[in-house]
Design a protein around this motif. Structure first.
Motif, PDB file in Angstrom:
ATOM      1  N   MET A 111       0.849  -1.195   0.000  1.00  0.00           N
ATOM      2  CA  MET A 111       0.000   0.000   0.000  1.00  0.00           C
ATOM      3  C   MET A 111       0.881   1.240   0.000  1.00  0.00           C
ATOM      4  O   MET A 111       1.837   1.325   0.775  1.00  0.00           O
ATOM      5  CB  MET A 111      -0.929   0.005   1.217  1.00  0.00           C
ATOM      6  CG  MET A 111      -1.998  -1.085   1.170  1.00  0.00           C
ATOM      7  SD  MET A 111      -3.244  -0.910   2.450  1.00  0.00           S
ATOM      8  CE  MET A 111      -2.280  -1.332   3.895  1.00  0.00           C
ATOM      9  N   PRO A 112       0.587   2.238  -0.854  1.00  0.00           N
ATOM     10  CA  PRO A 112       1.452   3.419  -0.954  1.00  0.00           C
ATOM     11  C   PRO A 112       1.356   4.315   0.274  1.00  0.00           C
ATOM     12  O   PRO A 112       0.305   4.429   0.906  1.00  0.00           O
ATOM     13  CB  PRO A 112       0.927   4.132  -2.198  1.00  0.00           C
ATOM     14  CG  PRO A 112      -0.465   3.645  -2.372  1.00  0.00           C
ATOM     15  CD  PRO A 112      -0.495   2.247  -1.848  1.00  0.00           C
ATOM     16  N   SER A 113       2.462   4.952   0.585  1.00  0.00           N
ATOM     17  CA  SER A 113       2.524   5.913   1.681  1.00  0.00           C
ATOM     18  C   SER A 113       3.165   7.186   1.156  1.00  0.00           C
ATOM     19  O   SER A 113       4.136   7.130   0.394  1.00  0.00           O
ATOM     20  CB  SER A 113       3.346   5.344   2.838  1.00  0.00           C
ATOM     21  OG  SER A 113       3.458   6.284   3.887  1.00  0.00           O
ATOM     22  N   ALA A 140      -7.553   6.303   4.694  1.00  0.00           N
ATOM     23  CA  ALA A 140      -6.209   6.096   5.230  1.00  0.00           C
ATOM     24  C   ALA A 140      -6.192   4.959   6.241  1.00  0.00           C
ATOM     25  O   ALA A 140      -7.119   4.800   7.048  1.00  0.00           O
ATOM     26  CB  ALA A 140      -5.709   7.385   5.867  1.00  0.00           C
ATOM     27  N   THR A 141      -5.114   4.160   6.208  1.00  0.00           N
ATOM     28  CA  THR A 141      -5.024   2.982   7.079  1.00  0.00           C
ATOM     29  C   THR A 141      -3.919   3.079   8.112  1.00  0.00           C
ATOM     30  O   THR A 141      -3.941   2.342   9.104  1.00  0.00           O
ATOM     31  CB  THR A 141      -4.787   1.723   6.228  1.00  0.00           C
ATOM     32  OG1 THR A 141      -3.591   1.897   5.462  1.00  0.00           O
ATOM     33  CG2 THR A 141      -5.958   1.473   5.293  1.00  0.00           C
ATOM     34  N   THR A 194       2.291   7.865  10.314  1.00  0.00           N
ATOM     35  CA  THR A 194       3.620   7.832  10.916  1.00  0.00           C
ATOM     36  C   THR A 194       4.152   9.252  11.064  1.00  0.00           C
ATOM     37  O   THR A 194       3.942  10.100  10.188  1.00  0.00           O
ATOM     38  CB  THR A 194       4.598   7.025  10.044  1.00  0.00           C
ATOM     39  OG1 THR A 194       4.062   5.724   9.806  1.00  0.00           O
ATOM     40  CG2 THR A 194       5.945   6.891  10.719  1.00  0.00           C
ATOM     41  N   ASP A 203       5.282   5.249  14.772  1.00  0.00           N
ATOM     42  CA  ASP A 203       4.007   4.775  14.237  1.00  0.00           C
ATOM     43  C   ASP A 203       2.885   5.260  15.162  1.00  0.00           C
ATOM     44  O   ASP A 203       2.892   4.955  16.361  1.00  0.00           O
ATOM     45  CB  ASP A 203       3.992   3.255  14.144  1.00  0.00           C
ATOM     46  CG  ASP A 203       4.934   2.737  13.067  1.00  0.00           C
ATOM     47  OD1 ASP A 203       5.170   3.476  12.096  1.00  0.00           O
ATOM     48  OD2 ASP A 203       5.439   1.607  13.211  1.00  0.00           O
ATOM     49  N   THR A 249      -0.635   6.333   4.894  1.00  0.00           N
ATOM     50  CA  THR A 249      -0.745   5.159   4.037  1.00  0.00           C
ATOM     51  C   THR A 249      -2.192   4.973   3.607  1.00  0.00           C
ATOM     52  O   THR A 249      -3.109   5.095   4.423  1.00  0.00           O
ATOM     53  CB  THR A 249      -0.268   3.896   4.775  1.00  0.00           C
ATOM     54  OG1 THR A 249       1.089   4.078   5.186  1.00  0.00           O
ATOM     55  CG2 THR A 249      -0.360   2.665   3.878  1.00  0.00           C
TER      56      THR A 249
END
Length: 630
Positions: free
Chosen positions: A1-3, A68-69, A72, A118, A148
């Motif tokens: 998944m992209p961040s 969003a998941t 950070t 995180d 993310t």
């Protein structure tokens, strides 16, 4: 998944950060940028809380807008030993809650140390941030939040279009900021961003201001609506394949970080919000921690109104409230919400499907367009501008002529604000001006009404927008310096002294009983039904919309004062002029009722024409062999 790096932990060295540091960081000790250390100096042992308007992260909205998941925090630190701990806030938080289990102990070091944290986010979290507890001098830099998402990033190319008329200082300052902090940076946004300055006044030195990514476009003096329309056409036809246009007023202060967050939000937005408008909040230019509006709506009574109450963004609880706020159902049911064009980001494909703005000069171009398109709206902390407050720059030509004409034109043309009664609003606005002996203002309202009655070919004719605006400014009531008001009062034999006047006395009113209210309603301050000459004077604010009913009743003179601009005017009761205006209004109303159906058909038929690119190119003089100054 992209961040992606979504937003920076924002610290600034500017007058606003000195006056309102809690917009950026609340602390028990000073902080400032240290050039030698190449970082921000947290100057002594203490607590530095970044759960603020510009330095926290709106996780609730990022889950809603972008699905969003994960989140950070990344930051570099050096200096004395310190602890970094995550903070969070739910809807009831009165102060940031520290999540002790997230604490990172950073030992003393003369070298930069990178800290990655995180962030723990549950379903109740509205915003998250962090605190740094220092044992001595600590330096920080490169603070940023990463987000993310469970889907691919979207391709976004963003054009910022700002329209100006002889406000060179604002424009030069904003363009310089955008150039130095975005276009000349190594930020990914730099290669996906352009700035267009539409110069309606044709006073900017285009060659010296233009640069890579910056274009100055001389334009006809067609007001904000025409300037923003020019920007839309440039976005539609540019070879740079712009996906979004960000419309921004000229007389504002902008933070480049707001533009950066706008771009990043567009990249990660989910399918539910892919066609949404992003609305930047209006903060008070003079009191930089005050939020005045964060989207607005048209009321049933026919007035523009903020969708949120005013908030103080240096108060932690107001920052949380701002992000947790849900637009009330009674506002949603109206379907009359809009985003003002002091900062509004619109998908270019919306312009292709919904068309261009109406050919106004100023007022209601943004409200009409927002209501016509009826998009979802995204708002978020840190996406904003600073704008002069409206009550400091009241202009009768705008608020009485432009709004009266434009609201009717919009409602008849595109179905704007169907749940607002503009006929009743005009009557109330007219009556209020007459009660305060504001005969010039009342005549401006009728001028606007009569121009509307001429049909769509009148207001959409080339040159009419500017001519009608300039004409209204010439006919409006003229305020003069207070010393001239004092001299005029003496000529009239009034016992009036500026030494006895202050803001409190100007804004004060007197109570009225039921009988007095009834008499005022029937007589319009003794100018109809029962006519009385009146006696004495009242001192009231010059700004329209205020109704100090008790102060003005039974008076012969009204001294209207704009205390902020140190000017005013003396109005004299004139029953003859009142009756002329009343007869004129009744004649206009009769004509309106007899032509209403015909007008409705004509304006509705004009909709596709006046919102087309072809019309606007002709209107702006952009067609081949035309002088763009025409």
């Amino acid at each position: 998944m992209p961040s992606i790096k979504f937003s920076n932990v924002l610290l600034k060295s500017c007058p606003r950060s000195v006056e309102y540091p809690s917009l950026y960081c609340r602390s028990t000790a000073p902080w400032f940028y240290d050039q030698e250390a190449d970082g921000w100096r947290l100057s002594e042992k203490g607590q530095f809380d970044f759960t603020t308007y510009f330095s926290s992260l709106s996780v609730k909205k990022l889950v809603r807008y972008a699905s969003a998941t994960a989140f950070t925090l990344e930051i570099d630190v050096k200096g004395a030993a310190c602890n970094i701990v995550q903070t969070t806030a739910d809807a009831f938080a009165g102060h940031p809650v520290e999540l002790e289990e997230t604490t990172v102990e950073v030992p003393a070091s003369d070298e930069w140390r990178h800290v990655s944290l995180d962030l723990k986010v549950d379903d109740k979290a509205i915003i998250v941030g962090f605190k740094i507890d220092t044992s001595g001098v600590v330096f920080v830099r490169n603070g940023a939040y990463f987000v993310t998402v469970p889907h691919e990033l979207r391709e976004v190319n963003l054009l910022l279009s700002t329209t100006t008329f002889k406000k060179e200082d604002y424009i030069k300052r904003n363009v310089a900021l955008l150039k130095s902090e975005i276009l000349d940076s190594d930020d990914e946004l730099a290669s996906h961003f352009g700035v267009l300055v539409v110069d309606n006044g044709r006073t900017l030195e285009a060659d010296s201001l233009s640069a890579a990514g910056i274009k100055v476009c001389p334009n006809a003096n067609v007001g904000g609506a025409g300037g923003f329309a020019r920007g839309m056409i440039e976005a539609l036809e540019s070879e740079k394949n712009y996906t979004h246009i960000l419309l921004m007023d000229d007389d504002v202060a902008v933070s480049p970080e707001s533009v950066r967050r706008t771009f990043n939000l567009l990249r990660i937005v989910n399918d539910d919000y892919v066609d949404a408008f992003i609305s930047g909040a209006m903060l008070n230019y003079e009191a930089g921690n005050e939020q005045w509006e964060d989207t607005g709506y048209m009321t049933p009574e026919g007035y523009c109104h903020p969708a949120k109450p005013r908030l103080c963004l240096t108060k932690f609880e107001d920052v949380v409230y701002n992000e947790a706020y849900r637009v009330p159902e009674e506002i949603k049911r109206l379907h009359q919400r809009y985003a003002a064009w002091w900062y509004c980001c619109i998908p270019v494909k919306t312009i292709r499907t919904k068309g261009m703005p109406l050919p106004y000069f100023v007022r209601y171009d943004d409200a009409e367009y927002g209501i016509r398109c009826s998009p979802e709206f995204m708002t978020m902390e840190g996406i904003c501008i600073w704008h002069d407050p409206f009550d400091k720059r009241y202009n009768a030509a705008n608020e009485l002529y432009q709004t009266t004409r434009n609201e009717l034109v919009a409602q008849f043309t595109t179905g704007f604000a169907k749940n607002s009664d503009f006929e009743k609003e005009i009557y109330h606005k007219l009556t209020l001006e007459l009660k305060k002996f504001g005969y010039s203002g009342a005549e401006l309202i009728l001028d606007a009404f009569e121009d509307f009655l001429k049909g769509p070919d009148c207001y959409s004719a080339k040159g009419f927008a500017e001519a009608s605006f300039m004409g209204a400014n010439k006919r409006k009531e003229k305020l003069v310096p207070l010393v001239e008001v004092q001299n005029r009062a003496h000529e009239l034999g009034l016992n009036f002294s500026l030494s006895q006047i202050d803001r409190q006395s100007i804004e004060s009113d007197q109570p009225r009983g039921m009988a007095e209210r009834a008499a005022d309603y029937v007589t319009n301050n003794w100018q109809r039904a029962i006519v009385r000459e009146g006696s004495g004077y009242a001192v009231i604010p010059a700004m329209g919309g205020v109704y100090p009913a008790g102060a003005i009743r039974g008076k012969k003179y009204i001294i209207a004062i704009d205390w902020y601009n140190r000017s005013g005017v003396i109005r004299v009761k004139d029953v003859k002029r009142y009756k002329e205006i009343e007869r004129r209004y009744k004649a206009d109303l009769k004509k309106y009722k007899s032509k209403k159906r015909e007008l409705g058909q004509a304006y509705e038929k004009s909709h596709s024409r006046v919102t087309s690119v072809a019309f606007w190119k002709e209107y702006l003089g952009m067609n081949k062999n035309q002088d763009p100054a025409l």
